[in-house]
Design a protein around this motif. Structure first.
Motif, PDB file in Angstrom:
ATOM      1  N   THR A 194      -2.101 -17.331 -11.750  1.00 52.86           N
ATOM      2  CA  THR A 194      -1.800 -17.266 -10.323  1.00 52.86           C
ATOM      3  C   THR A 194      -2.448 -18.400  -9.553  1.00 52.86           C
ATOM      4  OG1 THR A 194      -1.727 -14.847 -10.539  1.00 52.86           O
ATOM      5  CG2 THR A 194      -1.857 -15.732  -8.303  1.00 52.86           C
ATOM      6  N   PRO A 204      -5.918 -12.550  -2.921  1.00 53.02           N
ATOM      7  CA  PRO A 204      -5.572 -11.304  -3.617  1.00 53.02           C
ATOM      8  C   PRO A 204      -6.745 -10.739  -4.426  1.00 53.02           C
ATOM      9  CG  PRO A 204      -3.767 -12.836  -3.787  1.00 53.02           C
ATOM     10  CD  PRO A 204      -4.905 -13.595  -3.175  1.00 53.02           C
ATOM     11  N   MET A 207      -8.988  -8.968  -1.987  1.00 53.26           N
ATOM     12  CA  MET A 207      -8.428  -7.694  -1.529  1.00 53.26           C
ATOM     13  C   MET A 207      -8.506  -6.624  -2.611  1.00 53.26           C
ATOM     14  SD  MET A 207      -5.184  -8.586   0.947  1.00 53.26           S
ATOM     15  CE  MET A 207      -4.448  -9.959   0.060  1.00 53.26           C
ATOM     16  N   VAL A 208      -8.210  -6.994  -3.842  1.00 55.68           N
ATOM     17  CA  VAL A 208      -8.296  -6.026  -4.945  1.00 55.68           C
ATOM     18  C   VAL A 208      -9.745  -5.615  -5.171  1.00 55.68           C
ATOM     19  CG1 VAL A 208      -7.932  -5.692  -7.417  1.00 55.68           C
ATOM     20  CG2 VAL A 208      -6.197  -6.866  -6.060  1.00 55.68           C
ATOM     21  N   GLY A 294      -2.862  -5.254  -8.334  1.00 63.26           N
ATOM     22  CA  GLY A 294      -2.765  -6.645  -8.773  1.00 63.26           C
ATOM     23  C   GLY A 294      -1.348  -7.021  -9.142  1.00 63.26           C
ATOM     24  N   VAL A 296       0.815  -8.933  -7.832  1.00 65.58           N
ATOM     25  CA  VAL A 296       1.112 -10.371  -7.767  1.00 65.58           C
ATOM     26  C   VAL A 296       0.681 -11.053  -9.058  1.00 65.58           C
ATOM     27  CG1 VAL A 296       0.379 -12.531  -6.681  1.00 65.58           C
ATOM     28  CG2 VAL A 296       1.125 -10.618  -5.262  1.00 65.58           C
ATOM     29  N   HIS A 325       5.401 -18.739  -8.367  1.00 66.10           N
ATOM     30  CA  HIS A 325       5.128 -19.347  -7.064  1.00 66.10           C
ATOM     31  C   HIS A 325       5.707 -20.757  -6.995  1.00 66.10           C
ATOM     32  CE1 HIS A 325       1.361 -20.215  -9.439  1.00 66.10           C
ATOM     33  NE2 HIS A 325       1.620 -21.430  -9.011  1.00 66.10           N
ATOM     34  N   PHE A 342       2.634 -13.979  -0.405  1.00 67.88           N
ATOM     35  CA  PHE A 342       2.023 -13.339  -1.570  1.00 67.88           C
ATOM     36  C   PHE A 342       0.792 -12.530  -1.140  1.00 67.88           C
ATOM     37  CE2 PHE A 342       3.627 -15.126  -5.785  1.00 67.88           C
ATOM     38  CZ  PHE A 342       4.886 -15.394  -5.274  1.00 67.88           C
ATOM     39  N   TRP A 343       0.064 -13.015  -0.137  1.00 68.27           N
ATOM     40  CA  TRP A 343      -1.063 -12.248   0.406  1.00 68.27           C
ATOM     41  C   TRP A 343      -0.573 -10.931   1.008  1.00 68.27           C
ATOM     42  CZ3 TRP A 343      -4.371 -16.256   3.656  1.00 68.27           C
ATOM     43  CH2 TRP A 343      -4.981 -17.161   2.779  1.00 68.27           C
ATOM     44  N   THR A 346       0.309  -8.486  -1.643  1.00 65.83           N
ATOM     45  CA  THR A 346      -0.905  -7.923  -2.229  1.00 65.83           C
ATOM     46  C   THR A 346      -1.518  -6.872  -1.316  1.00 65.83           C
ATOM     47  OG1 THR A 346      -1.389  -9.969  -3.430  1.00 65.83           O
ATOM     48  CG2 THR A 346      -3.218  -8.444  -3.090  1.00 65.83           C
ATOM     49  N   PHE A 347      -1.539  -7.139  -0.022  1.00 62.75           N
ATOM     50  CA  PHE A 347      -2.094  -6.182   0.936  1.00 62.75           C
ATOM     51  C   PHE A 347      -1.358  -4.848   0.848  1.00 62.75           C
ATOM     52  CE2 PHE A 347      -2.121  -4.302   5.234  1.00 62.75           C
ATOM     53  CZ  PHE A 347      -3.486  -4.115   5.390  1.00 62.75           C
ATOM     54  N   VAL A 350      -2.203  -3.118  -2.459  1.00 60.46           N
ATOM     55  CA  VAL A 350      -3.560  -2.558  -2.427  1.00 60.46           C
ATOM     56  C   VAL A 350      -3.556  -1.223  -1.677  1.00 60.46           C
ATOM     57  CG1 VAL A 350      -5.851  -2.864  -1.405  1.00 60.46           C
ATOM     58  CG2 VAL A 350      -4.835  -4.705  -2.747  1.00 60.46           C
TER      59      VAL A 350
END
Length: 360
Positions: A194, A204, A207-208, A294, A296, A325, A342-343, A346-347, A350
């Motif tokens: 990634t 990401p 956040m994870v 996870g 992404v 990507h 992508f963020w 991921t949000f 999560v």
């Protein structure tokens, strides 16, 4: 380290009892790691530049990346330094899980550092061979998995927990070691795949890590675990301090890695962060939830597998370029758009992972 000091001082000054609280030490760990990263970041970037540890750009990649050639890489060392200092300062160093997570993280970081060093400093074009890289990852992964298996004191510590179903616990037996190995090594390499755009992997991961910190906190508290219907793992709560350190260090690194990046994390950062997320998810028995949060990282890995498999079987490519990507970049998406979207994905993922705490 400072926990021991506070315990001693608490005998004479009652106010120092406050440092026994995990929540406070986690907040302090975030602030400490962030401060360390921001303070040493310029010096690390300057050192990497002077040693000409610059990024090598693929000729067949997006043309917009050609301008990034020479940007200092191996910046993941900055993350590891900040994580280590903060964790050692604010964690309970008598906790076995803290040491296991820290050693696993640094071990995978060492593999990445060696690979980066060979490619960038010694100018070995391919760096560490794939066979040797996976050999060392296998040794570390199996080592961590074996330690968890042979030191387990409760049945749930080696059972597979299925999200959304509180009563489905699948005993893995000795297969637990192989399962954990794939989780740790797979997550490590997924984050590495990634890491191809400015800030794409680190946010990401942050956040994870934040979400896993919540799982650590409730899994290590018998009352919260019973109320939520999740496994209770004694001692797992202390890992939340490490998660806080990772969050702070990651945000500090993002300060320099945000578009346009002043530094890249390299394998030293990507491999270590992925391994950290993997081993933490295993300890709190939330490997399947990690796959959700996870997503992404999973998508990036699957895109590479599909691309390689399709080309070998049919001679045709599914995507314009893998990991995925790059596919969106070649479709005309500006790099910041790919990163932020992508963020956002991921949000949302999560949040879905956190929802499993209650939806059971």
């Amino acid at each position: 380290m400072l926990l021991w000091l506070s315990e001693y001082l608490a005998k004479y000054f009652h106010v120092f009892h406050v440092f026994q609280y995990l929540t406070l030490r986690t907040i302090l760990a975030i602030i400490t790691a962030l401060a360390v990263a921001l303070l040493i970041g310029p010096a690390v970037i300057r050192t990497l530049s002077l040693r000409k540890m610059g990024q090598v750009i693929r000729d067949d990649g997006p043309k917009s990346h050609l301008s990034k050639a020479g940007t200092p890489t191996m910046g993941g060392a900055l993350i590891l330094i900040a994580i280590s200092i903060s964790t050692l300062l604010w964690s309970d160093l008598s906790n076995q899980y803290v040491w296991l997570v820290l050693i696993t993280t640094l071990g995978f970081g060492a593999i990445g550092w060696w690979d980066d060093y060979l490619k960038l400093f010694l100018k070995h074009s391919r760096g560490l061979s794939a066979r040797r890289k996976y050999l060392f990852q296998t040794i570390l992964g199996l080592g961590a998995a074996s330690y968890l298996y042979f030191t387990a004191t409760l049945p749930v510590e080696t059972q597979l927990v299925v999200p959304f179903f509180k009563h489905i616990l699948l005993p893995l037996g000795p297969f637990f070691i192989i399962w954990v190995y794939f989780v740790i090594v797979g997550t490590s390499n997924a984050v590495n795949l990634t890491d191809g755009l400015d800030g794409l992997a680190i946010m990401p991961a942050v956040m994870v890590a934040m979400a896993l910190g919540i799982f650590c906190y409730v899994t290590g508290n018998v009352h919260y675990a019973l109320y939520l219907g999740i496994p209770y793992v004694p001692g797992a709560g202390e890992i939340v301090v490490f998660c806080g350190s990772l969050v702070g260090a990651g945000l500090g690194f993002l300060w320099f890695n945000t578009y346009p990046a002043q530094v890249f994390m390299g394998d030293v950062g990507a491999l270590s962060l992925g391994a950290a997320l993997g081993i933490i998810a295993v300890i709190v028995r939330q490997e399947l939830v990690l796959l959700i949060m996870g997503g992404v990282f999973v998508l990036e890995t699957v895109s590479v597998i599909l691309q390689v498999g399709s080309f070998k079987l049919t001679g045709k490519r599914i995507f314009r370029m893998a990991p995925i990507h790059h596919h969106f970049e070649l479709k005309g998406w500006p790099e910041p758009r790919v990163i932020v979207r992508f963020w956002i994905i991921t949000f949302v993922l999560v949040l879905c992972g956190l929802a499993t705490l209650k939806l059971r």
